[in-house]
Design an enzyme around this catalytic site. Structure first.
Site, PDB file in Angstrom:
ATOM      1  CE  LYS A 201      23.577  45.483  87.574  1.00  0.00           C
ATOM      2  NZ  LYS A 201      23.535  45.776  88.942  1.00  0.00           N
ATOM      3  N   GLY A 254      16.653  53.469  85.796  1.00  0.00           N
ATOM      4  CA  GLY A 254      17.781  53.901  86.820  1.00  0.00           C
ATOM      5  C   GLY A 254      17.824  55.548  86.827  1.00  0.00           C
ATOM      6  CB  SER A 255      20.150  57.847  88.133  1.00  0.00           C
ATOM      7  OG  SER A 255      21.271  57.253  87.571  1.00  0.00           O
ATOM      8  N   GLY A 259      21.683  56.150  82.943  1.00  0.00           N
ATOM      9  CA  GLY A 259      21.133  55.961  81.637  1.00  0.00           C
ATOM     10  C   GLY A 259      21.738  56.424  80.479  1.00  0.00           C
ATOM     11  CD  GLU A 276      10.451  53.979  81.435  1.00  0.00           C
ATOM     12  OE1 GLU A 276      10.114  54.924  81.900  1.00  0.00           O
ATOM     13  OE2 GLU A 276       9.565  53.617  80.236  1.00  0.00           O
ATOM     14  CB  CYS A 310      10.878  57.320  88.912  1.00  0.00           C
ATOM     15  SG  CYS A 310       9.667  55.825  88.830  1.00  0.00           S
ATOM     16  CD  GLU A 412      15.240  61.288  90.756  1.00  0.00           C
ATOM     17  OE1 GLU A 412      16.219  61.008  90.226  1.00  0.00           O
ATOM     18  OE2 GLU A 412      14.265  60.625  90.482  1.00  0.00           O
TER      19      GLU A 412
HETATM   20  P1  NAD Z   1      21.355  53.741  89.100  1.00  0.00           P
HETATM   21  O1  NAD Z   1      21.437  54.457  87.928  1.00  0.00           O
HETATM   22  O2  NAD Z   1      22.412  54.053  90.028  1.00  0.00           O
HETATM   23  O3  NAD Z   1      21.292  52.316  88.970  1.00  0.00           O
HETATM   24  C1  NAD Z   1      20.390  51.442  88.251  1.00  0.00           C
HETATM   25  C2  NAD Z   1      20.971  50.480  87.689  1.00  0.00           C
HETATM   26  O4  NAD Z   1      22.134  50.494  86.973  1.00  0.00           O
HETATM   27  C3  NAD Z   1      21.702  49.501  88.928  1.00  0.00           C
HETATM   28  O5  NAD Z   1      21.355  48.089  88.438  1.00  0.00           O
HETATM   29  C4  NAD Z   1      23.159  49.676  88.360  1.00  0.00           C
HETATM   30  O6  NAD Z   1      23.883  48.643  88.825  1.00  0.00           O
HETATM   31  C5  NAD Z   1      23.192  49.778  87.098  1.00  0.00           C
HETATM   32  N1  NAD Z   1      24.621  50.451  86.540  1.00  0.00           N
HETATM   33  C6  NAD Z   1      25.204  51.492  87.322  1.00  0.00           C
HETATM   34  N2  NAD Z   1      26.225  51.816  86.472  1.00  0.00           N
HETATM   35  C7  NAD Z   1      26.133  51.221  85.427  1.00  0.00           C
HETATM   36  C8  NAD Z   1      26.891  51.172  84.055  1.00  0.00           C
HETATM   37  N3  NAD Z   1      28.117  52.057  83.981  1.00  0.00           N
HETATM   38  N4  NAD Z   1      26.559  50.564  83.257  1.00  0.00           N
HETATM   39  C9  NAD Z   1      25.591  49.681  83.342  1.00  0.00           C
HETATM   40  N5  NAD Z   1      24.607  49.626  84.337  1.00  0.00           N
HETATM   41  C10 NAD Z   1      25.085  50.473  85.324  1.00  0.00           C
HETATM   42  O7  NAD Z   1      19.875  54.009  89.900  1.00  0.00           O
HETATM   43  P2  NAD Z   1      19.290  53.493  91.177  1.00  0.00           P
HETATM   44  O8  NAD Z   1      19.774  54.354  92.355  1.00  0.00           O
HETATM   45  O9  NAD Z   1      19.417  52.000  91.194  1.00  0.00           O
HETATM   46  O10 NAD Z   1      17.683  53.826  91.039  1.00  0.00           O
HETATM   47  C11 NAD Z   1      17.079  55.289  91.501  1.00  0.00           C
HETATM   48  C12 NAD Z   1      16.981  56.172  90.070  1.00  0.00           C
HETATM   49  O11 NAD Z   1      16.039  55.239  89.140  1.00  0.00           O
HETATM   50  C13 NAD Z   1      16.390  57.337  90.325  1.00  0.00           C
HETATM   51  O12 NAD Z   1      16.802  58.092  89.610  1.00  0.00           O
HETATM   52  C14 NAD Z   1      14.936  57.022  89.975  1.00  0.00           C
HETATM   53  O13 NAD Z   1      13.972  58.193  89.688  1.00  0.00           O
HETATM   54  C15 NAD Z   1      14.959  56.110  88.923  1.00  0.00           C
HETATM   55  N6  NAD Z   1      13.742  55.146  88.598  1.00  0.00           N
HETATM   56  C16 NAD Z   1      13.152  55.465  87.241  1.00  0.00           C
HETATM   57  C17 NAD Z   1      12.084  54.996  87.016  1.00  0.00           C
HETATM   58  C18 NAD Z   1      11.085  54.980  85.768  1.00  0.00           C
HETATM   59  O14 NAD Z   1      10.274  54.075  85.497  1.00  0.00           O
HETATM   60  N7  NAD Z   1      11.217  56.180  85.290  1.00  0.00           N
HETATM   61  C19 NAD Z   1      11.541  53.706  88.159  1.00  0.00           C
HETATM   62  C20 NAD Z   1      12.296  53.579  89.083  1.00  0.00           C
HETATM   63  C21 NAD Z   1      13.378  54.350  89.423  1.00  0.00           C
END
Ligand code: NAD
Length: 525
Positions: A201, A254-255, A259, A276, A310, A412
């Site tokens: 996804k 993701g965030s 997470g 992550e 990140c 962040e």
């Molecule tokens: P996000 O958390 O908004 O979204 C990440 C993913 O989760 C997307 O595909 C989104 O559609 C999905 N999602 C959203 N709501 C959901 C739910 N209720 N259930 C399941 N999936 C859902 O993050 P973003 O804005 O896409 O990315 C930025 C964040 O990612 C930042 O916080 C960044 O630090 C982090 N990030 C971490 C790493 C790492 O390896 N630690 C790497 C890259 C980005």
């Protein structure tokens, strides 16, 4: 969740559009989900637009705004393919992955250009993103002829003990937009070499780069049903994937906020969950540092990918003896950065991802000035005139005289903003550096090996650099963070195999009699 999307929403004609723009939109390509080896539209027929953050008049494509039913079909497809794929010998699985690496190599330039168009980072960086997927593919495919287990002595005579890896089963991969090919590949390639089938996804803002990766999987001959992709809203299809009883593992990047939601859904049904998440990374600059080198590291760390990594260096803790010199040089370099469309080779920093990101980042800049009372040393504004009129551009921004507890030093921001914090000593610097809820990446600039090792030992992060910025991970080393950044897993390296396999301990007794462990103790002869 962290931020709303630039793109998700039903496709409708814009009332204010001129005839030319409307015609251009009519010629926009429509992409499909990949389910059971077929490219299919969303069952509801709806789509969302993927637009260029450097110029929102440029619509890159329409993608399925998928439903829970579409996700269920993708999960069924992965379930049906699971046994065939699991029983395909690992070296054969790996051969397909090597082919995938070659396909990615062949299309690297196009994939990078399309990635810049969909998410804004400059061409050099999107080339690096595709290269990371290539590196991951070649490195991890090598595991097809390793996937090592181990043997160990048994406590009885005529008894053999060993440990083997077995695939987990169905894996759901949920990915962010900032590394839209590298991050999906970090999950997809190890999942496949280990014998799992997957449903991806991708992030709403960047479905095209993941589409390119999945299309390459098809071209590489990976059998139908093994890789499935469903695009759409995280709260709908992402949540459906995370909570589906057949999905044994969710690998999420993701965030931290999302997470936590994903982890709760997994906990409900005892599914494996690898997370992550966010970061608030730090560079420590000591009084003996090569200041020019440290400035270059801070510029690259803070403004690469417009600060949307990140691992971005969003804090710089600087020894008071070099504080003025360092801050002055950092501000000069930030001012000199050429901001623009990432597709222009002259551009050093592209736009941020979407309107919500602009809003959030400008909000933090205001907080830094008003609530926190830090000094805005340069930047702080949205760029919206002339060449910037149709994009999401923000000036490279440096705050100085920041106190460690301020919100801009704790949260962040995920934008081109960095906070310079003065310090008196290494001990204090380490305390400040560790004093956030995240623990992804940290760096120190010093010429003193003792200080470098002391900081390496004391920093509670998953990644640590000496005389280098907080970004620059390589695929053969484990990647991940502590505290609110992760939940104890590591991607990349061989450590990722521990996410995508489970251990099976095997005992073979060839004594021909009952031997009871811990009870029938064999005395030394
Ligand atoms: P996000 O958390 O908004 O979204 C990440 C993913 O989760 C997307 O595909 C989104 O559609 C999905 N999602 C959203 N709501 C959901 C739910 N209720 N259930 C399941 N999936 C859902 O993050 P973003 O804005 O896409 O990315 C930025 C964040 O990612 C930042 O916080 C960044 O630090 C982090 N990030 C971490 C790493 C790492 O390896 N630690 C790497 C890259 C980005």
């Amino acid at each position: 969740m962290a931020q709303a999307r630039k793109a998700v929403g039903r496709t409708t004609a814009k009332k204010s559009e001129g005839a030319g723009a409307a015609k251009a939109r009519l010629s926009v390509k429509t992409y499909h989900n990949y389910i059971d080896g077929e490219w299919t539209r969303a069952s509801c027929g709806e789509t969302f637009e993927n637009v260029n953050p450097a110029d929102t008049r440029d619509c890159i494509g329409r993608f399925p705004l998928s439903t829970v039913e579409d996700m269920s079909r993708a999960i069924d497809s992965a379930k049906n393919a699971a046994d065939r794929w699991r029983h395909t010998p690992a070296p054969r699985r790996a051969e397909m992955l090597f082919r995938l690496g070659e396909i990615l190599m062949r299309h690297k330039e196009r994939f990078a250009a399309e990635m810049t168009r969909e998410m804004g980072k400059v061409l050099k960086e999107t080339g690096g993103d595709v290269q990371e997927a290539i590196d991951c593919t070649y490195y991890t495919a090598g595991e097809g002829r390793r996937l090592h287990g181990f043997t160990t002595p048994a406590e009885m005579p005529s008894k053999f003990a060993m440990c083997v890896r077995q695939p987990v089963g169905l894996c759901g991969l949920i990915t962010p937009w900032n590394f839209p090919m590298a991050i999906p590949s970090w999950k997809l390639i190890p999942a496949l070499v280990c014998g799992n089938t997957v449903i991806i996804k991708p992030a709403e803002d960047t479905p095209l780069s993941t589409y390119n990766l999945v299309k390459a999987c098809e071209e590489a001959g990976i059998p139908k049903g093994v890789v499935n992709m469903v695009t759409g809203d995280g709260g709908t299809v992402g949540a459906a994937l995370a909570s589906h009883p057949a999905v044994r593992l969710i690998s999420f990047t993701g965030s931290t906020e999302t997470g936590r939601v994903v982890a709760s859904a997994c906990a409900e049904r005892n599914a494996i969950c690898s997370l992550e998440m966010g970061g608030k990374n730090v560079i420590i600059v000591m009084d003996d540092a090569d200041v020019d080198l440290a400035v270059e590291g801070a510029v690259w760390g803070a403004f690469g990918t417009s600060g949307q990594r990140c691992t971005a260096s969003s804090r710089v803790v600087v020894h008071k003896k070099v504080y003025r010199k360092f801050t002055q040089k950092l501000v000069e370099r930030a001012k000199s950065l050429r901001v623009g469309n990432g597709a222009d080779p002259q551009t050093e920093m592209g736009p941020v991802i979407n309107a919500d990101a602009v809003h959030k980042i400008l909000g933090y800049i205001e907080t830094g000035q008003r609530e926190d009372g830090a000094t805005l040393a340069t930047g702080g504004n949205r760029l919206d005139a002339g060449e910037y009129a149709h994009g999401y551009f923000i000036e490279p921004t440096v705050f100085s005289d920041v106190a460690p507890g301020m919100r801009i030093a704790q949260e962040e921001i995920f934008g081109p903003v960095t906070a310079v914090i003065p310090t008196n000593s290494l001990e204090e610097a380490v305390e400040i550096a560790n004093g956030v809820r995240y623990g992804l990446s940290a760096a120190i600039y010093t010429q003193d090996v003792n200080r470098a090792f002391r900081a390496m030992e004391e920093m509670y992060t998953g990644i640590f650099y000496v005389n280098s910025s907080t970004i620059g991970a390589e695929v053969h080393l484990p990647f991940g963070g502590t505290k609110a950044t992760g939940n104890g897993h590591r991607e990349a390296g061989t450590q990722v195999l521990d996410i995508f396999t489970e251990w099976k301990s095997v005992y073979v007794d060839y004594s021909g009699k009952l031997q009871r462990a811990q009870i029938d103790v064999v005395e030394p002869q």
